[in-house]
Design an enzyme around this catalytic site. Structure first.
Site, PDB file in Angstrom:
ATOM      1  CE  LYS A 196      -5.255 -45.427  -2.415  1.00 13.94           C
ATOM      2  NZ  LYS A 196      -4.610 -45.958  -3.501  1.00 13.94           N
ATOM      3  CE  LYS A 266      20.339 -70.906   9.411  1.00  9.17           C
ATOM      4  NZ  LYS A 266      20.431 -71.416   7.964  1.00  9.17           N
TER       5      LYS A 266
HETATM    6  P1  NAD Z   1      -4.922 -34.400  -8.268  1.00  7.25           P
HETATM    7  O1  NAD Z   1      -4.158 -33.417  -7.473  1.00  7.25           O
HETATM    8  O2  NAD Z   1      -4.110 -34.694  -9.720  1.00  7.25           O
HETATM    9  O3  NAD Z   1      -6.347 -33.971  -8.706  1.00  7.25           O
HETATM   10  C1  NAD Z   1      -7.313 -33.228  -7.802  1.00  7.25           C
HETATM   11  C2  NAD Z   1      -7.985 -32.519  -8.302  1.00  7.25           C
HETATM   12  O4  NAD Z   1      -9.240 -32.059  -7.605  1.00  7.25           O
HETATM   13  C3  NAD Z   1      -7.565 -31.337  -9.293  1.00  7.25           C
HETATM   14  O5  NAD Z   1      -7.999 -31.102 -10.605  1.00  7.25           O
HETATM   15  C4  NAD Z   1      -7.964 -30.006  -8.462  1.00  7.25           C
HETATM   16  O6  NAD Z   1      -8.008 -28.791  -9.372  1.00  7.25           O
HETATM   17  C5  NAD Z   1      -9.434 -30.685  -7.874  1.00  7.25           C
HETATM   18  N1  NAD Z   1      -9.775 -29.935  -6.649  1.00  7.25           N
HETATM   19  C6  NAD Z   1      -8.978 -29.409  -5.571  1.00  7.25           C
HETATM   20  N2  NAD Z   1      -9.887 -28.890  -4.703  1.00  7.25           N
HETATM   21  C7  NAD Z   1     -10.985 -28.785  -5.286  1.00  7.25           C
HETATM   22  C8  NAD Z   1     -12.149 -27.949  -4.887  1.00  7.25           C
HETATM   23  N3  NAD Z   1     -12.258 -27.437  -3.704  1.00  7.25           N
HETATM   24  N4  NAD Z   1     -13.307 -28.139  -5.663  1.00  7.25           N
HETATM   25  C9  NAD Z   1     -13.300 -28.673  -6.953  1.00  7.25           C
HETATM   26  N5  NAD Z   1     -12.020 -29.313  -7.292  1.00  7.25           N
HETATM   27  C10 NAD Z   1     -10.851 -29.223  -6.712  1.00  7.25           C
HETATM   28  O7  NAD Z   1      -4.952 -35.721  -7.481  1.00  7.25           O
HETATM   29  P2  NAD Z   1      -4.924 -37.128  -8.121  1.00  7.25           P
HETATM   30  O8  NAD Z   1      -3.670 -37.886  -8.347  1.00  7.25           O
HETATM   31  O9  NAD Z   1      -6.209 -37.205  -9.167  1.00  7.25           O
HETATM   32  O10 NAD Z   1      -5.660 -38.057  -6.956  1.00  7.25           O
HETATM   33  C11 NAD Z   1      -6.751 -37.743  -6.340  1.00  7.25           C
HETATM   34  C12 NAD Z   1      -7.050 -38.738  -5.076  1.00  7.25           C
HETATM   35  O11 NAD Z   1      -6.759 -40.205  -5.601  1.00  7.25           O
HETATM   36  C13 NAD Z   1      -6.164 -38.286  -4.053  1.00  7.25           C
HETATM   37  O12 NAD Z   1      -6.672 -38.531  -2.823  1.00  7.25           O
HETATM   38  C14 NAD Z   1      -5.086 -39.420  -4.265  1.00  7.25           C
HETATM   39  O13 NAD Z   1      -4.344 -39.948  -2.970  1.00  7.25           O
HETATM   40  C15 NAD Z   1      -5.914 -40.642  -4.755  1.00  7.25           C
HETATM   41  N6  NAD Z   1      -5.023 -41.539  -5.645  1.00  7.25           N
HETATM   42  C16 NAD Z   1      -4.184 -40.955  -6.498  1.00  7.25           C
HETATM   43  C17 NAD Z   1      -3.429 -42.069  -7.375  1.00  7.25           C
HETATM   44  C18 NAD Z   1      -2.423 -41.338  -8.077  1.00  7.25           C
HETATM   45  O14 NAD Z   1      -1.545 -42.221  -8.780  1.00  7.25           O
HETATM   46  N7  NAD Z   1      -2.519 -40.180  -8.786  1.00  7.25           N
HETATM   47  C19 NAD Z   1      -3.571 -43.417  -7.098  1.00  7.25           C
HETATM   48  C20 NAD Z   1      -4.623 -43.933  -6.151  1.00  7.25           C
HETATM   49  C21 NAD Z   1      -5.395 -42.823  -5.554  1.00  7.25           C
END
Ligand code: NAD
Length: 339
Positions: A196, A266
């Protein structure tokens, strides 16, 4: 090797009735983190008929899932105790560490045979640490970051790159398929995260490279839309950049050349010269030119141009020479298929 006996594993979930297709098995699944990614994936688990319990710090995020048929847990511990399988989609390492290893977290509440698929994009070091801690309780953790964005999370057009115990992956692959159509086991624990991170890094490096190439071309007078459309006709547009690796780099076959290094050198020299003439800094391009010049200096000008990529492999202390037959087999399968 499984760190526990298979009898325990069999108790991890409702026993499989051999006459029942795996797809139709409803499991007790917990989902923590219902943001852009988690919301769609948890919803697809509900739609697939699984018994889904959710937890998020946001009440609004929880309410959306509850109205779709999920149950709300009052805490991470409450959720962990009530399911066989847990998924986490959290922002990054600090949140993953808190939810999984922190006070009242998954580790404290998990019992023998339970499984966590950690879907966040997090660190390899943390994945290894969680995996070790789970192993001590005879529970399982696999790192399984996803690719597909929120639209893919909703539609199911999504890849999972999974690292960890293969038997556990195989056991739960149908549950993953309820969320995304391309689950792929890529190696031992931490491997999913490596794939990833490299995926995202490669994308960003390409973007940086394109900022350079677009800046020089536009400053030299080409219309950006014409440029983008015209590039679609060439090597960049015709196929994935991964296709550029199959003939020479992966099998380490640089003779006879498809495109000789002295010719490629080149071209890069001429392109960077254009940048110098126009006052356009081209950091990546000049680095590339220096690499190619170094390979030329080693007398490799008649070899295929991709031979200069080996300079980086040498610095990293690795060698790459994949079996051409295995490569051909993989090329013959579509990306989502297992070779
Ligand atoms: P996001 O911020 O939209 O969602 C994260 C969620 O986690 C939120 O709803 C938040 O309230 C919750 N959260 C945070 N701390 C918490 C806790 N202690 N207990 C319970 N819930 C908690 O993030 P996302 O875009 O959904 O991404 C999630 C993961 O997937 C990330 O690691 C991101 O890098 C990865 N990702 C994102 C994408 C994208 O396009 N958004 C694509 C691929 C991978």
């Amino acid at each position: 090797m499984l760190p526990m006996d298979v009898g325990v594993l069999k108790r991890a979930a409702r026993p499989i009735n051999r006459n029942e297709s795996r797809e139709s098995i409803s499991m007790k699944v917990g989902y923590i983190g219902l943001g852009h990614m988690g919301r769609g994936m948890a919803l697809n688990l509900v739609k697939a008929g699984h018994e889904v319990t959710v937890f998020d710090l946001s009440e609004e995020a929880m309410a959306a899932l509850v109205s779709a048929g999920a149950s709300a847990a009052s805490s991470v511990g409450d959720l962990t105790k009530s399911v066989d399988l847990v998924f986490t989609s959290l922002p990054g390492p600090p949140q993953v560490e808190a939810v999984v290893l922190g006070e009242g977290g998954i580790l404290e509440n998990i019992t023998e045979g339970q499984v966590l698929f950690e879907l966040s994009t997090s660190s390899r070091e943390l994945a290894l640490r969680i995996h070790d801690a789970f192993g001590k309780k005879n529970a399982y953790m696999l790192d399984a970051p996803v690719s597909g964005g929120p639209a893919g999370a909703q539609s199911g057009d999504m890849a999972f790159w999974v690292g960890g115990d293969r038997e556990i992956f195989d056991r739960y692959v149908e549950v993953l398929k309820a969320m995304g159509d391309k689950p792929r086991h890529v190696g031992p624990i931490g491997s999913g995260t490596i794939v990833k991170l490299v995926n995202n890094l490669t994308g960003q490096i390409f973007l940086t490279a394109m900022a350079e190439t677009f800046s020089v071309a536009v400053k030299a007078g080409v219309d950006p839309l014409e440029l983008w459309d015209a590039l679609r006709l060439g090597v960049i547009g015709k196929g994935s950049a991964l296709n550029m690796l199959t003939g020479q780099f992966l099998p380490a076959r640089f003779d006879p050349p498809a495109f000789a290094l002295n010719l490629a050198h080149k071209d890069v020299n001429l392109a960077t010269q254009l940048g110098r003439e126009l006052g356009v800094p081209m950091r990546l391009a000049n680095l590339t030119l220096a690499e190619m010049t170094e390979a030329l200096g080693k007398g490799l000008g008649e070899k295929d141009c991709r031979i200069y990529l080996q300079l980086q492999l040498e610095r990293a202390g690795v060698s790459i020479a994949v079996d051409p037959e295995e490569l051909a087999k993989r090329q013959a399968t579509s990306p989502g298929q297992d070779a």
